[in-house]
Design an enzyme around this catalytic site. Structure first.
Site, PDB file in Angstrom:
ATOM      1  N   SER A  65      35.353  20.437  12.089  1.00  0.00           N
ATOM      2  CA  SER A  65      35.924  21.786  12.151  1.00  0.00           C
ATOM      3  C   SER A  65      34.891  22.864  11.843  1.00  0.00           C
ATOM      4  O   SER A  65      33.867  22.609  11.213  1.00  0.00           O
ATOM      5  CB  SER A  65      37.092  21.908  11.174  1.00  0.00           C
TER       6      SER A  65
HETATM    7  N1  SAM Z   1      38.356  16.986   8.783  1.00  0.00           N
HETATM    8  C1  SAM Z   1      37.461  16.587   9.831  1.00  0.00           C
HETATM    9  C2  SAM Z   1      36.023  16.883   9.510  1.00  0.00           C
HETATM   10  O1  SAM Z   1      35.745  17.536   8.513  1.00  0.00           O
HETATM   11  O2  SAM Z   1      35.158  16.420  10.279  1.00  0.00           O
HETATM   12  C3  SAM Z   1      37.809  17.147  11.176  1.00  0.00           C
HETATM   13  C4  SAM Z   1      38.975  16.477  11.738  1.00  0.00           C
HETATM   14  S1  SAM Z   1      39.214  16.507  13.474  1.00  0.00           S
HETATM   15  C5  SAM Z   1      39.490  18.205  13.820  1.00  0.00           C
HETATM   16  C6  SAM Z   1      40.858  15.783  13.463  1.00  0.00           C
HETATM   17  C7  SAM Z   1      40.878  14.322  13.080  1.00  0.00           C
HETATM   18  O3  SAM Z   1      42.240  13.925  12.905  1.00  0.00           O
HETATM   19  C8  SAM Z   1      40.302  13.391  14.154  1.00  0.00           C
HETATM   20  O4  SAM Z   1      39.286  12.613  13.611  1.00  0.00           O
HETATM   21  C9  SAM Z   1      41.504  12.549  14.562  1.00  0.00           C
HETATM   22  O5  SAM Z   1      41.182  11.215  14.928  1.00  0.00           O
HETATM   23  C10 SAM Z   1      42.350  12.596  13.304  1.00  0.00           C
HETATM   24  N2  SAM Z   1      43.754  12.258  13.481  1.00  0.00           N
HETATM   25  C11 SAM Z   1      44.605  12.585  14.483  1.00  0.00           C
HETATM   26  N3  SAM Z   1      45.820  12.066  14.249  1.00  0.00           N
HETATM   27  C12 SAM Z   1      45.749  11.401  13.054  1.00  0.00           C
HETATM   28  C13 SAM Z   1      46.677  10.660  12.270  1.00  0.00           C
HETATM   29  N4  SAM Z   1      47.957  10.465  12.639  1.00  0.00           N
HETATM   30  N5  SAM Z   1      46.250  10.118  11.112  1.00  0.00           N
HETATM   31  C14 SAM Z   1      44.966  10.289  10.696  1.00  0.00           C
HETATM   32  N6  SAM Z   1      44.039  10.968  11.403  1.00  0.00           N
HETATM   33  C15 SAM Z   1      44.444  11.524  12.564  1.00  0.00           C
END
Ligand code: SAM
Length: 217
Positions: A65
């Site tokens: 992000s």
């Molecule tokens: N917080 C992260 C960082 O600092 O790099 C950025 C996160 S990215 C915008 C969103 C993440 O949410 C992705 O890695 C995706 O695989 C994960 N995601 C989506 N659905 C999810 C779920 N049900 N449970 C856990 N992770 C999930």
């Protein structure tokens, strides 16, 4: 080849121009943004862009992000040093590292096994020892370590998952992007006022990758 010295100047500029100038005031959050090396969490070859205020691609089609949004969401959680926090969407591990510098313990859940494993290695290598990475469907939270003083979701949900609300401690805060469209959301804060009463506030418009799972898309 990127130069570490250039990066520290870029980092300070990013903090002043994009975080402080746009209203981030929480000293603990600003200190964490200064301490955590974002270049260690971006994809290889992208280090020179680590202090642009923008999201960047990581593996598996996901993103790390934008720094301003990480700082904004962390501030919106109204954290204290002794808090225990749950993050859903570990991705690169960057936001978990920021949280770990502000609170006592961070549990973070990622649905993509490869990203969870990579983030766990990276966080261990950089001594973020109070972060515990779990692999699984974070729409269900992580009940084993509940209740949490704060929960943050870094992917966009169609609605606020009930399981996450149930895992909040009394006076706990949940910050989550919510919206009907998979890539446009409103950032929402839910505060647990009593066992059964939750206060909901809308904070701002955001864009996140979708939250995929039983209580997500
Ligand atoms: N917080 C992260 C960082 O600092 O790099 C950025 C996160 S990215 C915008 C969103 C993440 O949410 C992705 O890695 C995706 O695989 C994960 N995601 C989506 N659905 C999810 C779920 N049900 N449970 C856990 N992770 C999930």
């Amino acid at each position: 080849m990127f130069q570490k010295r250039d990066l520290s100047a870029k980092k300070e500029l990013m903090i002043v121009q994009h975080l402080v100038a746009r209203g981030i005031r929480d000293e603990a959050v600003l200190r964490a943004m200064r301490e955590v090396p974002r270049e260690a969490f971006v994809a290889e070859g992208m280090e020179a862009f680590a202090y642009e205020d923008s999201p960047l691609p990581i593996q598996e089609g996901q993103t790390i992000s934008q720094p301003y949004i990480v700082a904004f969401m962390t501030e919106a959680l109204e954290l204290s040093p002794s808090d225990r926090v749950l993050e859903i969407g570990t991705g690169s591990g960057y936001a978990a590292a920021i949280l770990s510098r502000v609170v006592g313990e961070v549990h973070t859940v990622e649905r993509i096994g490869f990203l969870a494993q990579q983030a766990a290695v990276r966080l261990r290598e950089h001594h973020f020892d109070n972060v515990i990475v779990h692999e699984g469907d974070g729409t269900l939270g992580w009940p084993e370590a509940a209740p949490y003083d704060a929960v943050v979701v870094t992917a966009g949900a169609p609605e606020v998952p009930e399981s996450l609300m149930r895992q909040l401690a009394l006076n706990g805060r949940l910050v989550i992007p919510v919206g009907d469209a998979q890539h446009y959301q409103t950032l929402v804060r839910v505060r647990r006022e009593t066992e059964t009463r939750f206060l909901r506030e809308e904070l701002c418009a955001v864009r996140f990758v979708p939250l995929i799972g039983r209580e997500g898309w």
